[in-house]
Design a protein around this motif. Structure first.
Motif, PDB file in Angstrom:
ATOM      1  N   TRP A 106       0.849  -1.183   0.000  1.00  0.00           N
ATOM      2  CA  TRP A 106       0.000   0.000   0.000  1.00  0.00           C
ATOM      3  C   TRP A 106       0.888   1.238   0.000  1.00  0.00           C
ATOM      4  O   TRP A 106       1.916   1.274   0.697  1.00  0.00           O
ATOM      5  N   ASP A 163      11.902  -7.870   5.243  1.00  0.00           N
ATOM      6  CA  ASP A 163      10.787  -7.141   5.852  1.00  0.00           C
ATOM      7  C   ASP A 163      11.121  -5.662   6.008  1.00  0.00           C
ATOM      8  O   ASP A 163      10.252  -4.803   5.823  1.00  0.00           O
ATOM      9  N   ALA A 211       8.954  -2.643   4.361  1.00  0.00           N
ATOM     10  CA  ALA A 211       8.417  -1.586   5.224  1.00  0.00           C
ATOM     11  C   ALA A 211       8.905  -0.211   4.776  1.00  0.00           C
ATOM     12  O   ALA A 211       8.150   0.767   4.811  1.00  0.00           O
ATOM     13  N   SER A 248       6.877   1.114   1.511  1.00  0.00           N
ATOM     14  CA  SER A 248       5.411   1.071   1.513  1.00  0.00           C
ATOM     15  C   SER A 248       4.864   1.790   2.741  1.00  0.00           C
ATOM     16  O   SER A 248       5.587   1.981   3.734  1.00  0.00           O
ATOM     17  N   ARG A 269       2.293   0.344   4.212  1.00  0.00           N
ATOM     18  CA  ARG A 269       2.190  -0.934   4.917  1.00  0.00           C
ATOM     19  C   ARG A 269       2.255  -2.049   3.881  1.00  0.00           C
ATOM     20  O   ARG A 269       2.088  -1.805   2.679  1.00  0.00           O
ATOM     21  N   THR A 285       2.634 -12.163   7.702  1.00  0.00           N
ATOM     22  CA  THR A 285       2.467 -10.953   8.503  1.00  0.00           C
ATOM     23  C   THR A 285       1.143 -11.060   9.254  1.00  0.00           C
ATOM     24  O   THR A 285       0.174 -11.632   8.743  1.00  0.00           O
ATOM     25  N   ASP A 315      -1.317  -9.061   9.912  1.00  0.00           N
ATOM     26  CA  ASP A 315      -2.520  -8.388   9.408  1.00  0.00           C
ATOM     27  C   ASP A 315      -2.840  -8.763   7.967  1.00  0.00           C
ATOM     28  O   ASP A 315      -3.635  -8.103   7.302  1.00  0.00           O
TER      29      ASP A 315
END
Length: 237
Positions: free
Chosen positions: A9, A83, A87, A90, A92, A168, A170
């Protein structure tokens, strides 16, 4: 080797177009430096705006880009550098471990590393019907639907990825990720999409067969279908 699918995103306030251009320039190199291999990036740029009518949405906001790549191990113990790159590139991200099955390899339009591939890619995050157990849904997908997708569509690449587990906390609860590549004409012409240009009877037959087969295993209330431009960086490995 293990394959990862990662949804990205954009940072708050950044346009999708600007974000996609930024990713193409910066993300593949950063992922490669962190150990990623076979990197493929799918972005939502101006080239695929004609296919906006084909978008199906569950997530809000919907994913702005997708990156696919391989690692020697997706174990969190060894994934720290990857990761951190995701991060940093993005607002997220969500990641899944997948098992890839190449149904139709793109032999018609071989990709050039770092350049947009021919046509466009329909990237689909899929959830199985809640009234089916996983084994039943996979049996329909692999045993029936795969043949239907090959026979009813003009796709020159078709890759199935079954989700093994989320990486992840979420990550949306999808069951599979599918990528199919089509000609530019298929963005706006359903007859070109369903391999039936100039043949109304074939179009109706192919459309009906595809919709019936999809309904046999997909939960249409929990899917995200995204037209994208595909950039393949595997040639840089």
């Amino acid at each position: 080797m293990e394959k990862l699918i990662c949804a990205l995103w954009a940072p708050e306030g950044e346009t999708r177009a600007a974000y996609g251009a930024y990713l193409v320039e910066h993300l593949p190199g950063a992922l490669a430096a962190a150990g990623g291999l076979g990197i493929r990036l799918n972005i939502r740029d101006a080239r695929v705006e004609p296919a906006t009518a084909l978008v199906q949405q569950w997530q809000a906001p919907q994913q702005d880009a997708i990156v696919q790549f391989w690692l020697p191990s997706a174990n969190a113990r060894f994934r720290g550098a990857i990761d951190a790159v995701l991060a940093a590139h993005s607002g997220r991200f969500a990641a899944w471990l997948v098992a890839e099955s190449t149904i139709i390899a793109n032999s018609a339009y071989p990709p050039e590393a770092g350049r947009a591939c021919a046509g466009w890619s329909q990237a689909s995050f899929i959830s199985f019907r809640p009234d089916m157990d996983r084994a039943e849904a996979i049996a329909h997908w692999h045993g029936h639907h795969t043949r239907v997708a090959i026979e009813t569509q003009a796709n020159f690449e078709y890759v199935q990825n079954i989700i093994v587990r989320p990486l992840t906390p979420d990550a949306p609860a999808y069951d599979a990720f599918v990528e199919e590549c089509f000609s530019d004409a298929a963005m706006t012409d359903p007859h070109a999409f369903f391999d039936a240009v100039g043949n109304e009877a074939k179009f109706a037959q192919n459309l009906s067969a595809m919709m019936e087969s999809c309904a046999g295993f997909i939960d249409f209330s929990r899917i995200d279908v995204i037209p994208t431009s595909q950039f393949d960086f595997a040639g840089r490995d």
